[in-house]
Scaffold this motif. Structure first.
Motif, PDB file in Angstrom:
ATOM      1  N   LEU A  80       0.821  -1.317  -0.009  1.00 18.47           N
ATOM      2  CA  LEU A  80       0.021  -0.213   0.090  1.00 18.47           C
ATOM      3  C   LEU A  80       0.858   1.345   0.080  1.00 18.47           C
ATOM      4  O   LEU A  80       1.990   1.352   0.656  1.00 18.47           O
ATOM      5  CB  LEU A  80      -0.930  -0.024   1.350  1.00 18.47           C
ATOM      6  CG  LEU A  80      -2.103  -1.031   0.984  1.00 18.47           C
ATOM      7  CD1 LEU A  80      -2.610  -1.268   2.505  1.00 18.47           C
ATOM      8  CD2 LEU A  80      -3.060  -0.790   0.100  1.00 18.47           C
ATOM      9  N   PRO A  81       0.378   2.037  -0.724  1.00 16.43           N
ATOM     10  CA  PRO A  81       1.344   3.496  -0.710  1.00 16.43           C
ATOM     11  C   PRO A  81       1.347   4.145   0.638  1.00 16.43           C
ATOM     12  O   PRO A  81       0.417   4.030   1.221  1.00 16.43           O
ATOM     13  CB  PRO A  81       0.486   4.219  -1.857  1.00 16.43           C
ATOM     14  CG  PRO A  81      -0.508   3.384  -2.480  1.00 16.43           C
ATOM     15  CD  PRO A  81      -0.681   2.178  -1.697  1.00 16.43           C
ATOM     16  N   LYS A  82       2.212   4.774   0.772  1.00 16.90           N
ATOM     17  CA  LYS A  82       2.578   5.623   1.919  1.00 16.90           C
ATOM     18  C   LYS A  82       1.606   6.926   2.052  1.00 16.90           C
ATOM     19  O   LYS A  82       1.247   7.493   3.068  1.00 16.90           O
ATOM     20  CB  LYS A  82       3.995   5.873   2.217  1.00 16.90           C
ATOM     21  CG  LYS A  82       4.614   4.406   2.585  1.00 16.90           C
ATOM     22  CD  LYS A  82       6.128   4.692   3.164  1.00 16.90           C
ATOM     23  CE  LYS A  82       6.915   3.563   3.477  1.00 16.90           C
ATOM     24  NZ  LYS A  82       6.655   2.461   2.962  1.00 16.90           N
ATOM     25  N   ASN A  83       1.460   7.615   0.674  1.00 18.67           N
ATOM     26  CA  ASN A  83       1.047   8.608   0.528  1.00 18.67           C
ATOM     27  C   ASN A  83      -0.496   8.548   1.022  1.00 18.67           C
ATOM     28  O   ASN A  83      -1.078   7.556   0.501  1.00 18.67           O
ATOM     29  CB  ASN A  83       1.158   9.171  -0.659  1.00 18.67           C
ATOM     30  CG  ASN A  83       0.390  10.605  -1.210  1.00 18.67           C
ATOM     31  OD1 ASN A  83      -0.895  10.331  -1.258  1.00 18.67           O
ATOM     32  ND2 ASN A  83       0.748  11.737  -0.869  1.00 18.67           N
ATOM     33  N   ALA A  84      -1.090   9.348   1.781  1.00 18.99           N
ATOM     34  CA  ALA A  84      -2.624   9.189   2.342  1.00 18.99           C
ATOM     35  C   ALA A  84      -3.297   9.218   1.184  1.00 18.99           C
ATOM     36  O   ALA A  84      -4.359   8.361   1.205  1.00 18.99           O
ATOM     37  CB  ALA A  84      -3.011  10.217   3.377  1.00 18.99           C
ATOM     38  N   ASP A  85      -3.394  10.124   0.026  1.00 19.86           N
ATOM     39  CA  ASP A  85      -4.401   9.965  -0.678  1.00 19.86           C
ATOM     40  C   ASP A  85      -4.311   8.830  -1.746  1.00 19.86           C
ATOM     41  O   ASP A  85      -5.277   8.419  -2.061  1.00 19.86           O
ATOM     42  CB  ASP A  85      -4.257  11.369  -1.806  1.00 19.86           C
ATOM     43  CG  ASP A  85      -4.539  12.475  -1.070  1.00 19.86           C
ATOM     44  OD1 ASP A  85      -5.471  12.606  -0.083  1.00 19.86           O
ATOM     45  OD2 ASP A  85      -4.131  13.581  -1.274  1.00 19.86           O
ATOM     46  N   LYS A  86      -3.003   8.414  -2.084  1.00 19.26           N
ATOM     47  CA  LYS A  86      -2.650   7.300  -3.028  1.00 19.26           C
ATOM     48  C   LYS A  86      -3.029   6.118  -2.246  1.00 19.26           C
ATOM     49  O   LYS A  86      -3.708   5.043  -2.841  1.00 19.26           O
ATOM     50  CB  LYS A  86      -1.330   7.302  -3.336  1.00 19.26           C
ATOM     51  CG  LYS A  86      -1.139   8.301  -4.463  1.00 19.26           C
ATOM     52  CD  LYS A  86       0.359   8.363  -5.034  1.00 19.26           C
ATOM     53  CE  LYS A  86       0.903   9.297  -5.893  1.00 19.26           C
ATOM     54  NZ  LYS A  86       0.030   9.546  -7.140  1.00 19.26           N
TER      55      LYS A  86
END
Length: 196
Positions: A80-86
């Motif tokens: 899972l991406p670390k960036n919250a939106d992604k």
């Protein structure tokens, strides 16, 4: 070695196994017949559902969404991406793919578990309408398939693989999704081997 209890037709088990393989989490695949209610499955998941992951310590982890979260933590964030939106996008894609599978499986169970004269066609139609809406949404905004895939991409591949198995007519009028699955399979043949 950790084990993932699975059935080859299950899109949720495919998602769990493909995710573990993609993240580099070593595991053994254990073919499991849920109808036989095997003791090792019940010990891992009291609901008797697959997939279930059994850790080296013997702890059962279930269901597929929880397995994804477990694997993501165990592998330092490889799913899972670390960036919250992604990350939100990835989780929503996973949820949509899972929801499509839930509805498709409900259609299968209605046909398989009930005698023909007891099957309720309006229920099947309602579930299939949800499948169609989900697929149409994805067709209209097919996710990109970047070099670095995430759990949402893997869930979608498992979903489309399941639909190919049980409802091959799903692809009619949805060329973008059909191409998406082929591209996924071509880029990740080691994962495509685990599709339902």
């Amino acid at each position: 070695m950790p084990k993932i209890l699975y059935s080859p037709a299950s899109p949720f088990a495919a998602k769990a196994r493909m995710s573990a393989a993609h993240a580099g989490y070593a595991f053994e695949s254990v073919l499991t017949k849920t109808d036989e209610v095997p003791a090792d499955l019940i010990a891992a998941n009291p609901l008797g559902k697959i997939p279930a992951l059994v850790t080296d310590e013997g702890k059962g982890v279930f269901d597929s969404k929880v397995i994804i979260q477990f694997l993501n933590r165990a592998t330092g964030g490889k799913l899972l991406p670390k960036n919250a939106d992604k990350r939100l996008e990835a989780e929503m894609l996973e949820s949509l793919a899972d929801g499509i599978c839930d509805c498709a499986i409900a259609c299968i169970y209605e046909r398989r578990q009930r005698p023909e004269d007891k099957q309720y066609q309006p229920w099947i139609d309602k579930q299939w309408a949800k499948v169609a809406r989900g697929l149409d949404h994805l067709e209209a905004s097919a996710p990109k398939l970047p070099a670095k895939i995430h759990a949402g991409h893997i869930a979608l591949a498992g979903c489309l693989g399941y639909l190919n198995l049980r409802f091959p007519e799903w692809a009619k009028g949805r060329p973008k999704l059909k191409r998406w699955l082929k591209k996924f399979s071509d880029k990740h043949p080691e994962l495509a081997e685990m599709l339902p």
